[in-house]
Design an enzyme around this catalytic site. Structure first.
Site, PDB file in Angstrom:
ATOM      1  N   TYR A 173      16.082  30.142   7.108  1.00 26.08           N
ATOM      2  CA  TYR A 173      14.820  30.756   7.537  1.00 26.08           C
ATOM      3  C   TYR A 173      14.766  30.974   9.042  1.00 26.08           C
ATOM      4  CZ  TYR A 173      12.465  30.094   3.028  1.00 26.08           C
ATOM      5  OH  TYR A 173      12.101  30.166   1.728  1.00 26.08           O
ATOM      6  N   LYS A 205       0.836  -1.203   0.000  1.00 25.11           N
ATOM      7  CA  LYS A 205       0.000   0.000   0.000  1.00 25.11           C
ATOM      8  C   LYS A 205       0.874   1.257   0.000  1.00 25.11           C
ATOM      9  CE  LYS A 205      -0.267  -0.150   5.039  1.00 25.11           C
ATOM     10  NZ  LYS A 205      -1.074  -0.605   6.178  1.00 25.11           N
TER      11      LYS A 205
HETATM   12  C1  LIG Z   1      -0.386  -1.739   6.769  1.00 26.84           C
HETATM   13  C2  LIG Z   1      -1.030  -2.991   7.183  1.00 26.84           C
HETATM   14  C3  LIG Z   1      -0.258  -4.128   7.470  1.00 26.84           C
HETATM   15  C4  LIG Z   1       1.257  -4.126   7.498  1.00 26.84           C
HETATM   16  O1  LIG Z   1       1.741  -3.524   8.661  1.00 26.84           O
HETATM   17  P1  LIG Z   1       3.301  -3.565   9.055  1.00 26.84           P
HETATM   18  O2  LIG Z   1       3.315  -3.171  10.472  1.00 26.84           O
HETATM   19  O3  LIG Z   1       3.984  -2.594   8.150  1.00 26.84           O
HETATM   20  O4  LIG Z   1       3.748  -4.954   8.820  1.00 26.84           O
HETATM   21  C5  LIG Z   1      -0.934  -5.302   7.761  1.00 26.84           C
HETATM   22  N1  LIG Z   1      -2.295  -5.349   7.764  1.00 26.84           N
HETATM   23  C6  LIG Z   1      -3.054  -4.268   7.504  1.00 26.84           C
HETATM   24  C7  LIG Z   1      -4.533  -4.386   7.537  1.00 26.84           C
HETATM   25  C8  LIG Z   1      -2.452  -3.059   7.205  1.00 26.84           C
HETATM   26  O5  LIG Z   1      -3.220  -1.987   6.951  1.00 26.84           O
END
Ligand SMILES: *Cc1c(COP(=O)(O)O)cnc(C)c1O
Length: 389
Positions: free
Chosen positions: A281, A46
């Site tokens: 800045y 994702k």
């Molecule tokens: C993002 C996500 C994961 C992975 O999480 P990590 O801690 O990066 O391994 C697993 N399951 C769901 C439903 C997620 O949204």
């Protein structure tokens, strides 16, 4: 890889990411070795594969033997389908009204998190000509974010009976604190989940593929592996910040992950300033001694997050040098007084290795009190990604 590697020689503004697909595959194989050959692995890609580039990462993982890929939403899934990715794709946060048709045409598998979504899915499935639409059910077991409550299982079973075009392919939950070993929240969630699965089975509904483990679950909690695990962070080479923190060393010993990302830039300007000079800045840094200040072509729009103002440390010629002043959108200043050989054109490593020195994303995240995913997801769109082995 040497610090002046090939990707640095491309034309244009000198800021770039080197992404090691070899490291991704290495990390995947460690996960496979850990959970065994019977447990399925859903690789979480994702948010553009945590900023690393969803298409090349997904292709490498598909080849390496991923059983499933997980994305956030339909548009992310469609991007992968259009790039030719064929593995089953799970939409981890579900779907939105109006996306059902595209979901069906791109063979995306939704997670249902509210009962009324069954109606919309059933309608979409009825219109699509080819058989039953598969979905996964999410049960909220104590994180209080997404999913039906265990009390709603009976209502779910009744609603599903009215949906002849739907098929429950999997049942999942999400762990809120799997990296925390000073609380029993995970064990509680496991018990609540097991009871919900029992209710489904008692109603003669097969829960299908059962899954709940994220990265920390993969490393230390075999009781959460079930039929499938859903690692994200591990694939990109990072262990969580465990509680207690000493567990990170144990995790790294157990699963020696390789970091995937290096983020680099170059010095584009250098000046000598006298004591008292105000840097950048709002003059957030005032030189305490005559100093050499280097400007690099990377700022917060590239992923050098603003939190590193006056606190970050980057690598120049294999040495650690401090960020001085505020990180700005496109530029950042470094105090290179202690690296007298530094010159315009030198490679600067924001994340990654330079000679024997390393600044991994996880170290930086730890120092500024955030998680690695937060930093890698800040990598700017304008930063070119180079894929290496
Ligand atoms: C993002 C996500 C994961 C992975 O999480 P990590 O801690 O990066 O391994 C697993 N399951 C769901 C439903 C997620 O949204």
């Amino acid at each position: 890889m040497g610090h002046a590697g090939k990707p640095g020689r491309f034309a244009g503004r000198p800021v770039w990411a080197e992404i090691s697909l070899g490291a991704v595959v290495h990390n995947f194989r460690l996960i496979r070795r850990q959970v065994g050959s019977k447990c399925k692995i859903l690789c979480v890609v994702k948010a553009d594969a945590y900023g690393h580039g969803a298409v090349p990462i997904a292709r490498a993982l598909e080849k390496a033997g991923a059983d499933w890929l997980g994305v956030t939403c339909a548009s992310e899934g469609m991007e992968l389908r259009e790039a030719g990715v064929r593995k089953p794709l799970l939409l981890l946060t579900g779907f939105w009204l109006g996306e059902e048709r595209r979901m069906v045409s791109h063979r995306l598998t939704p997670v249902v998190t509210r009962l009324e979504q069954l109606r919309y899915l059933e309608r979409a499935a009825r219109r699509a000509l080819n058989g039953r639409l598969r979905f996964h059910l999410k049960v909220d077991t104590g994180m209080n974010r997404l999913g039906i409550s265990p009390d709603e299982v009976a209502a779910f079973v009744r609603a599903l009976a009215d949906c002849p075009h739907l098929e429950l392919q999997g049942t999942c939950t999400h762990l809120a604190s799997s990296e925390v070993f000073t609380s029993d929240q995970t064990e509680q969630q496991e018990r609540v989940f097991a009871a919900a699965l029992d209710r489904l089975r008692a109603a003669r509904v097969n829960p299908g593929i059962v899954h709940l483990a994220n990265s920390a679950g993969v490393v230390f909690r075999p009781s959460t592996w079930a039929d499938m695990v859903r690692p994200g962070a591990l694939l990109y080479g990072y262990h969580q910040r465990f509680d207690p923190p000493e567990m990170r060393a144990e995790a790294q010993q157990k699963m020696p992950l390789r970091p995937v990302l290096s983020l680099r830039s170059r010095i584009i300007s250098l000046r000598e300033v006298s004591a008292g000079a105000r840097i950048g800045y709002n003059a957030r840094f005032v030189a305490q001694r005559p100093s050499r200040v280097a400007v690099i072509a990377a700022g917060f729009a590239d992923g050098l997050v603003r939190r590193l103002s006056n606190t970050g440390r980057l690598l120049v010629r294999g040495r650690c040098v401090p960020v001085v002043g505020a990180v700005s959108m496109d530029l950042t200043m470094l105090d290179v007084t202690d690296v007298p050989e530094a010159q315009v054109g030198d490679v600067v490593t924001i994340f990654g290795a330079d000679g024997a020195a390393r600044r991994d994303v996880s170290d930086v995240a730890h120092e500024i009190g955030t998680v690695t995913a937060d930093l890698v997801c800040s990598l700017g769109r304008r930063v070119p990604r180079f894929y290496l082995w």
